[in-house]
Design a protein around this motif. Sequence first.
Motif, PDB file in Angstrom:
ATOM      1  N   GLU A 144       5.006  -6.411   3.424  1.00 16.61           N
ATOM      2  CA  GLU A 144       6.037  -6.267   2.399  1.00 16.61           C
ATOM      3  C   GLU A 144       5.436  -6.338   0.991  1.00 16.61           C
ATOM      4  OE1 GLU A 144       9.289  -5.417   3.157  1.00 16.61           O
ATOM      5  OE2 GLU A 144       8.237  -5.150   5.066  1.00 16.61           O
ATOM      6  N   LYS A 145       4.376  -7.120   0.827  1.00 17.36           N
ATOM      7  CA  LYS A 145       3.680  -7.155  -0.463  1.00 17.36           C
ATOM      8  C   LYS A 145       3.092  -5.782  -0.793  1.00 17.36           C
ATOM      9  CE  LYS A 145      -0.498  -8.967  -2.647  1.00 17.36           C
ATOM     10  NZ  LYS A 145      -1.715  -9.801  -2.474  1.00 17.36           N
ATOM     11  N   ALA A 146       2.484  -5.138   0.211  1.00 16.78           N
ATOM     12  CA  ALA A 146       1.897  -3.812  -0.011  1.00 16.78           C
ATOM     13  C   ALA A 146       2.968  -2.795  -0.378  1.00 16.78           C
ATOM     14  CB  ALA A 146       1.138  -3.370   1.242  1.00 16.78           C
ATOM     15  N   ILE A 147       4.121  -2.864   0.298  1.00 19.34           N
ATOM     16  CA  ILE A 147       5.215  -1.950  -0.013  1.00 19.34           C
ATOM     17  C   ILE A 147       5.735  -2.195  -1.431  1.00 19.34           C
ATOM     18  CG2 ILE A 147       7.577  -1.295   0.608  1.00 19.34           C
ATOM     19  CD1 ILE A 147       6.847  -1.935   3.525  1.00 19.34           C
ATOM     20  N   PHE A 148       5.860  -3.474  -1.794  1.00 22.46           N
ATOM     21  CA  PHE A 148       6.316  -3.830  -3.136  1.00 22.46           C
ATOM     22  C   PHE A 148       5.377  -3.276  -4.204  1.00 22.46           C
ATOM     23  CE2 PHE A 148       5.983  -6.822  -6.731  1.00 22.46           C
ATOM     24  CZ  PHE A 148       7.285  -6.744  -7.232  1.00 22.46           C
ATOM     25  N   ASN A 149       4.080  -3.413  -3.979  1.00 20.40           N
ATOM     26  CA  ASN A 149       3.094  -2.953  -4.963  1.00 20.40           C
ATOM     27  C   ASN A 149       3.109  -1.442  -5.129  1.00 20.40           C
ATOM     28  OD1 ASN A 149       2.217  -5.541  -5.559  1.00 20.40           O
ATOM     29  ND2 ASN A 149       0.565  -5.505  -4.043  1.00 20.40           N
ATOM     30  N   GLN A 150       3.624  -0.720  -4.126  1.00 20.78           N
ATOM     31  CA  GLN A 150       3.676   0.739  -4.196  1.00 20.78           C
ATOM     32  C   GLN A 150       4.937   1.253  -4.905  1.00 20.78           C
ATOM     33  OE1 GLN A 150       3.366   1.924  -0.089  1.00 20.78           O
ATOM     34  NE2 GLN A 150       1.234   1.245   0.095  1.00 20.78           N
ATOM     35  N   GLN A 151       5.859   0.328  -5.211  1.00 19.72           N
ATOM     36  CA  GLN A 151       7.102   0.738  -5.857  1.00 19.72           C
ATOM     37  C   GLN A 151       6.868   1.113  -7.322  1.00 19.72           C
ATOM     38  OE1 GLN A 151      10.228   0.652  -4.035  1.00 19.72           O
ATOM     39  NE2 GLN A 151       8.680   0.436  -2.422  1.00 19.72           N
ATOM     40  N   ASP A 152       7.687   2.011  -7.839  1.00 11.72           N
ATOM     41  CA  ASP A 152       7.680   2.278  -9.276  1.00 11.72           C
ATOM     42  C   ASP A 152       8.129   1.023 -10.009  1.00 11.72           C
ATOM     43  OD1 ASP A 152       8.973   5.605  -8.753  1.00 11.72           O
ATOM     44  OD2 ASP A 152       6.885   4.912  -8.968  1.00 11.72           O
ATOM     45  N   PRO A 153       7.583   0.756 -11.190  1.00 12.73           N
ATOM     46  CA  PRO A 153       7.965  -0.452 -11.938  1.00 12.73           C
ATOM     47  C   PRO A 153       9.469  -0.613 -12.098  1.00 12.73           C
ATOM     48  CG  PRO A 153       6.074   0.584 -12.962  1.00 12.73           C
ATOM     49  CD  PRO A 153       6.527   1.518 -11.879  1.00 12.73           C
ATOM     50  N   ALA A 154      10.186   0.468 -12.265  1.00 10.51           N
ATOM     51  CA  ALA A 154      11.634   0.392 -12.461  1.00 10.51           C
ATOM     52  C   ALA A 154      12.363  -0.045 -11.200  1.00 10.51           C
ATOM     53  CB  ALA A 154      12.168   1.746 -12.923  1.00 10.51           C
TER      54      ALA A 154
END
Length: 351
Positions: A179-189
Amino acid sequence: MAEIKEYGEFALIEHLTKSFPIRQSSTLKGVGDDCAVIDASDGKTVITTDLLLEGIHFDLTYCDMRLLGYKSVVVNLSDVYAMMATPRQITLSLGLSKRFKVEDLERFYEGVRGACKTYGVDLVGGDTSASMTGLTISITAIGVTQEPVFRSGAKPNDLICVSGDLGAAYMGLQLLEREKAIFNQQDPADKQEFKPKFEGREYLLERQLKPEARRDIVAELMERGIRPTAMLDISDGLSSELLHICRQSKVGCRIYEERIPIDYQTAAQAEEFNLNVTTVALSGGEDYELLFTVPLADYEKVSQMSGIRIIGHITDGKLGAALITRDGQSELTLKAQGWNAFSAEDKSQGL
């Protein structure tokens, strides 16, 4: 938010530790002097120390400071219980980088205080220092026992027992890392709206983020008059810990795959990640369950204990250490593949 430098070292320690009551009669002097003073005249003293480094043993992306404080204490107390001892005091030292505020430390010490209350131990000393590399935690736990149990006492024909279930903490770590990896791949917005997918896996997260030491098992062993011949806690994985007993006791072992206790959530998550669940249980680590051996004569007593599984037996050292597969047709040599503090490949391993 208050800056640490506004307090200074001694005022900061006083601020963080003033709400820690003395619970043990053996604690004659706690925090506030050059040394703590402990009267351990009623048994043998056992002492253990752990050093925990940010980025190696824990990740503050998903480790809440309060839970980290609690866990940091518990993993030390688990070692004390593994000696058939009762923990009484701890010391705590921290290395702190400039990004931490007083409020961060208050949450951390709230977790420490909670663990001290739960297990009835006293915080009796420690230190704080500036750090260039994030957060460093060093805890020493002190306990007492009439006669400690070592890793070196196992004998051929002894039964091999484990408490609880294995592999859940490791699967919890893998879930958090995903889930951390998925979070880091999200756009900042989109990051503020991100919700990790943890539904139905709460047990795995609890085992990783808030483990408990098995003092209940030690208490029941004492009540039933069972004295293990060897014991340790499972922090580095079942195979690694079992090989510690074999090497120090100069014995071999046979354990049975079908008898290794595994929770349903662990098995389901391992399948989702395409991992072999037996490998997870053998090598995952961080379970903080107890692995111990008892004489064959104690079979009836130990088999009546709730939450204890007999998974195999000790053999002559010449036979080596092996796992008997579920079909009973194969013996696989046990290897120490758990947590290695000096292996670069293991930096994602949790506390």
